[in-house]
Design a protein around this motif. Structure first.
Motif, PDB file in Angstrom:
ATOM      1  N   ALA A 130       0.685  -1.074  -0.160  1.00  0.00           N
ATOM      2  CA  ALA A 130      -0.182   0.056   0.076  1.00  0.00           C
ATOM      3  C   ALA A 130       0.766   1.358  -0.214  1.00  0.00           C
ATOM      4  CB  ALA A 130      -0.668  -0.078   1.230  1.00  0.00           C
ATOM      5  N   ASN A 131       2.199   1.073  -0.261  1.00  0.00           N
ATOM      6  CA  ASN A 131       3.138   2.031  -0.050  1.00  0.00           C
ATOM      7  C   ASN A 131       2.987   2.928   0.976  1.00  0.00           C
ATOM      8  OD1 ASN A 131       4.506   1.646  -2.754  1.00  0.00           O
ATOM      9  ND2 ASN A 131       2.255   2.579  -3.626  1.00  0.00           N
ATOM     10  N   LYS A 132       2.627   2.193   2.222  1.00  0.00           N
ATOM     11  CA  LYS A 132       2.782   2.923   3.617  1.00  0.00           C
ATOM     12  C   LYS A 132       4.093   2.830   4.117  1.00  0.00           C
ATOM     13  CE  LYS A 132      -1.650   4.027   3.719  1.00  0.00           C
ATOM     14  NZ  LYS A 132      -2.128   5.584   3.655  1.00  0.00           N
ATOM     15  N   LYS A 133       4.433   3.905   5.012  1.00  0.00           N
ATOM     16  CA  LYS A 133       5.645   3.985   5.818  1.00  0.00           C
ATOM     17  C   LYS A 133       5.307   3.388   7.075  1.00  0.00           C
ATOM     18  CE  LYS A 133       6.306   8.299   5.798  1.00  0.00           C
ATOM     19  NZ  LYS A 133       6.797   9.670   6.075  1.00  0.00           N
ATOM     20  N   TRP A 134       6.361   2.275   7.348  1.00  0.00           N
ATOM     21  CA  TRP A 134       6.468   1.928   8.528  1.00  0.00           C
ATOM     22  C   TRP A 134       7.823   1.603   9.300  1.00  0.00           C
ATOM     23  CZ3 TRP A 134       9.160  -2.733   8.957  1.00  0.00           C
ATOM     24  CH2 TRP A 134       9.384  -3.395   7.840  1.00  0.00           C
ATOM     25  N   LYS A 135       7.768   1.388  10.528  1.00  0.00           N
ATOM     26  CA  LYS A 135       9.206   1.072  11.367  1.00  0.00           C
ATOM     27  C   LYS A 135       8.699   0.241  12.428  1.00  0.00           C
ATOM     28  CE  LYS A 135      11.537   5.582  10.108  1.00  0.00           C
ATOM     29  NZ  LYS A 135      12.224   6.895  10.763  1.00  0.00           N
ATOM     30  N   VAL A 136       9.853  -0.480  12.823  1.00  0.00           N
ATOM     31  CA  VAL A 136       9.813  -1.217  14.037  1.00  0.00           C
ATOM     32  C   VAL A 136      10.791  -0.287  14.988  1.00  0.00           C
ATOM     33  CG1 VAL A 136      10.252  -3.365  15.065  1.00  0.00           C
ATOM     34  CG2 VAL A 136       8.997  -3.462  13.036  1.00  0.00           C
ATOM     35  N   TYR A 137      10.246  -0.191  16.270  1.00  0.00           N
ATOM     36  CA  TYR A 137      11.212   0.627  17.104  1.00  0.00           C
ATOM     37  C   TYR A 137      11.645  -0.617  18.228  1.00  0.00           C
ATOM     38  CZ  TYR A 137       9.999   5.081  15.002  1.00  0.00           C
ATOM     39  OH  TYR A 137       9.708   6.022  14.002  1.00  0.00           O
ATOM     40  N   TYR A 138      12.624  -0.824  18.908  1.00  0.00           N
ATOM     41  CA  TYR A 138      12.906  -1.897  19.740  1.00  0.00           C
ATOM     42  C   TYR A 138      13.873  -1.648  20.628  1.00  0.00           C
ATOM     43  CZ  TYR A 138      17.262  -2.431  16.841  1.00  0.00           C
ATOM     44  OH  TYR A 138      18.608  -2.127  16.380  1.00  0.00           O
ATOM     45  N   GLY A 139      13.567  -2.144  21.990  1.00  0.00           N
ATOM     46  CA  GLY A 139      14.235  -2.137  23.145  1.00  0.00           C
ATOM     47  C   GLY A 139      15.941  -2.811  22.810  1.00  0.00           C
ATOM     48  N   PRO A 158       6.204   7.162  10.812  1.00  0.00           N
ATOM     49  CA  PRO A 158       5.636   6.223   9.946  1.00  0.00           C
ATOM     50  C   PRO A 158       4.284   6.403   9.978  1.00  0.00           C
ATOM     51  CG  PRO A 158       6.656   5.178  11.865  1.00  0.00           C
ATOM     52  CD  PRO A 158       7.106   6.702  11.989  1.00  0.00           C
ATOM     53  N   ASP A 159       3.642   5.944   8.989  1.00  0.00           N
ATOM     54  CA  ASP A 159       2.203   5.636   9.063  1.00  0.00           C
ATOM     55  C   ASP A 159       1.930   4.467  10.260  1.00  0.00           C
ATOM     56  OD1 ASP A 159       1.533   7.353   6.877  1.00  0.00           O
ATOM     57  OD2 ASP A 159       2.506   5.661   5.588  1.00  0.00           O
ATOM     58  N   PHE A 160       2.639   3.553  10.309  1.00  0.00           N
ATOM     59  CA  PHE A 160       2.671   2.456  11.287  1.00  0.00           C
ATOM     60  C   PHE A 160       3.725   2.448  11.954  1.00  0.00           C
ATOM     61  CE2 PHE A 160       2.855  -2.171  12.401  1.00  0.00           C
ATOM     62  CZ  PHE A 160       1.614  -2.155  13.284  1.00  0.00           C
ATOM     63  N   ALA A 161       3.831   2.364  13.339  1.00  0.00           N
ATOM     64  CA  ALA A 161       4.994   2.164  14.261  1.00  0.00           C
ATOM     65  C   ALA A 161       4.666   0.956  15.222  1.00  0.00           C
ATOM     66  CB  ALA A 161       5.423   3.344  15.034  1.00  0.00           C
ATOM     67  N   PHE A 162       5.624  -0.148  15.124  1.00  0.00           N
ATOM     68  CA  PHE A 162       5.453  -1.301  16.317  1.00  0.00           C
ATOM     69  C   PHE A 162       6.634  -1.058  17.098  1.00  0.00           C
ATOM     70  CE2 PHE A 162       6.167  -5.584  17.199  1.00  0.00           C
ATOM     71  CZ  PHE A 162       4.703  -5.973  17.896  1.00  0.00           C
ATOM     72  N   ILE A 163       6.222  -1.079  18.345  1.00  0.00           N
ATOM     73  CA  ILE A 163       7.006  -1.066  19.567  1.00  0.00           C
ATOM     74  C   ILE A 163       7.295  -2.212  20.283  1.00  0.00           C
ATOM     75  CG2 ILE A 163       7.689   0.423  21.550  1.00  0.00           C
ATOM     76  CD1 ILE A 163       6.273   2.667  20.703  1.00  0.00           C
ATOM     77  N   GLU A 164       8.532  -2.573  20.221  1.00  0.00           N
ATOM     78  CA  GLU A 164       8.936  -3.705  21.099  1.00  0.00           C
ATOM     79  C   GLU A 164       9.681  -3.493  21.958  1.00  0.00           C
ATOM     80  OE1 GLU A 164       9.804  -7.565  19.194  1.00  0.00           O
ATOM     81  OE2 GLU A 164       9.730  -6.683  17.061  1.00  0.00           O
ATOM     82  N   PRO A 165       9.495  -3.756  23.388  1.00  0.00           N
ATOM     83  CA  PRO A 165      10.142  -3.295  24.729  1.00  0.00           C
ATOM     84  C   PRO A 165      11.424  -4.029  24.672  1.00  0.00           C
ATOM     85  CG  PRO A 165       8.451  -4.683  25.351  1.00  0.00           C
ATOM     86  CD  PRO A 165       8.244  -4.633  23.829  1.00  0.00           C
ATOM     87  N   ALA A 166      12.219  -3.790  25.772  1.00  0.00           N
ATOM     88  CA  ALA A 166      13.472  -4.546  25.915  1.00  0.00           C
ATOM     89  C   ALA A 166      13.002  -5.833  26.537  1.00  0.00           C
ATOM     90  CB  ALA A 166      14.403  -3.769  26.972  1.00  0.00           C
TER      91      ALA A 166
END
Length: 290
Positions: A179-188, A227-235
């Motif tokens: 869908a040409n959406k920006k996304w990022k995964v942020y992680y601990g 980003p359009d979608f951000a997924f956050i993963e803790p430490a």
């Protein structure tokens, strides 16, 4: 129909291994709807009732593999529905004391988790949102991001039993790319999204960033980086673990939730167009009435 603020960004913060009642069941809004926390489990001739005073650190991690969860949920073999938590905890930790058995029935008093309880009182709470699989972390995280664990219900159990598999299914990240959406995964520390084979491709791997990048991207004036979608993963690992997985300190988890919320809230332009979802991958063996 009046115009509504458009949702342009979705942020998903997924923590670990705590149940609804255990975390926020004591909040006045929840009590007003669902009643007092009065669940009970019977084991070895004694009744173990829901009670306040849950520990910040639970040294003896409750079982949460599928075999344990099915026992905890009960409903057969003379164990009433939701009646097997204490029984399974005792079997999972032979020799555990009667005092320690109470821990899976305890909940956090309102106000002891400032961030989670403030959010629960002031925003939408989903009290019928359940884990996809009666089982552990990896399985439910795979489901959350791809809708399947390819039939697997186990996760690593020591170096001699890694239970590693080839997870090449289509993921939400693939759909976002289409869908040409920006996304990022942020992680601990270690992004579990790398369990997916597709995440290894260079164009996807480069979208994984340390948690510090989230705070920078969400800062006022940096909206174009968010980003359009951000997924956050803790430490997930000590030192510095803040994922809520016992025996890690639940207060550190609460602090992460508060920091993510406050970061988004401090950027008015971003906040008005962002949906923040805070959830836990599974109940972790802690009692819940439902």
């Amino acid at each position: 129909m009046p115009d509504q603020e458009p949702i342009k960004h979705v942020v998903v913060l997924m923590m670990e291994n705590r149940s609804f009642d255990h975390l926020i069941g004591s909040c006045p809004k929840i009590v007003a709807k669902g009643g007092a926390l009065n669940g009970v489990n019977s084991y070895d001739g004694a009744d173990y009732k829901q009670e306040p005073g849950a520990a910040r650190r639970v040294a003896q991690d409750p079982g949460h593999d599928t075999v344990d969860v099915l026992k905890q949920l009960g409903g057969k073999d003379d164990v009433p529905a939701m009646g097997g938590f204490v029984r399974d905890y005792a079997g999972f930790h032979p020799g555990i004391s009667a005092a320690e058995l109470h821990e899976v029935m305890r909940y956090h008093d309102h106000g002891t988790l400032p961030a989670l309880h403030a959010l629960a009182e002031n925003f939408l709470v989903c009290d019928r949102w359940f884990a996809s699989v009666p089982g552990p972390t990896w399985v439910n995280r795979l489901f959350a991001l791809s809708g399947t664990s390819l039939g697997r219900v186990k996760m690593p159990n020591g170096i001699m039993n890694l239970n590693l598999h080839w997870y090449d299914q289509t993921t939400v990240f693939d759909r976002l790319n289409e869908a040409n959406k920006k996304w990022k995964v942020y992680y601990g520390d270690t992004p579990l999204s790398f369990l997916f084979v597709h995440q290894w491709s260079p164009e996807n791997a480069i979208r994984h960033h340390h948690m510090q990048a989230f705070y920078q991207d969400a800062a006022p004036g940096n909206e174009d980086k968010f980003p359009d979608f951000a997924f956050i993963e803790p430490a997930y690992m000590e030192p510095g673990a803040n994922d809520a997985h016992p025996p890690h300190d639940i207060v550190d988890c609460d602090a992460l939730v508060g920091k993510v919320y406050n970061t988004l809230r401090s950027n008015e332009a971003l906040w008005k167009t962002t949906l923040l979802i805070v959830l836990f991958d599974e109940h972790g063996g802690f009692y819940d009435r439902v």
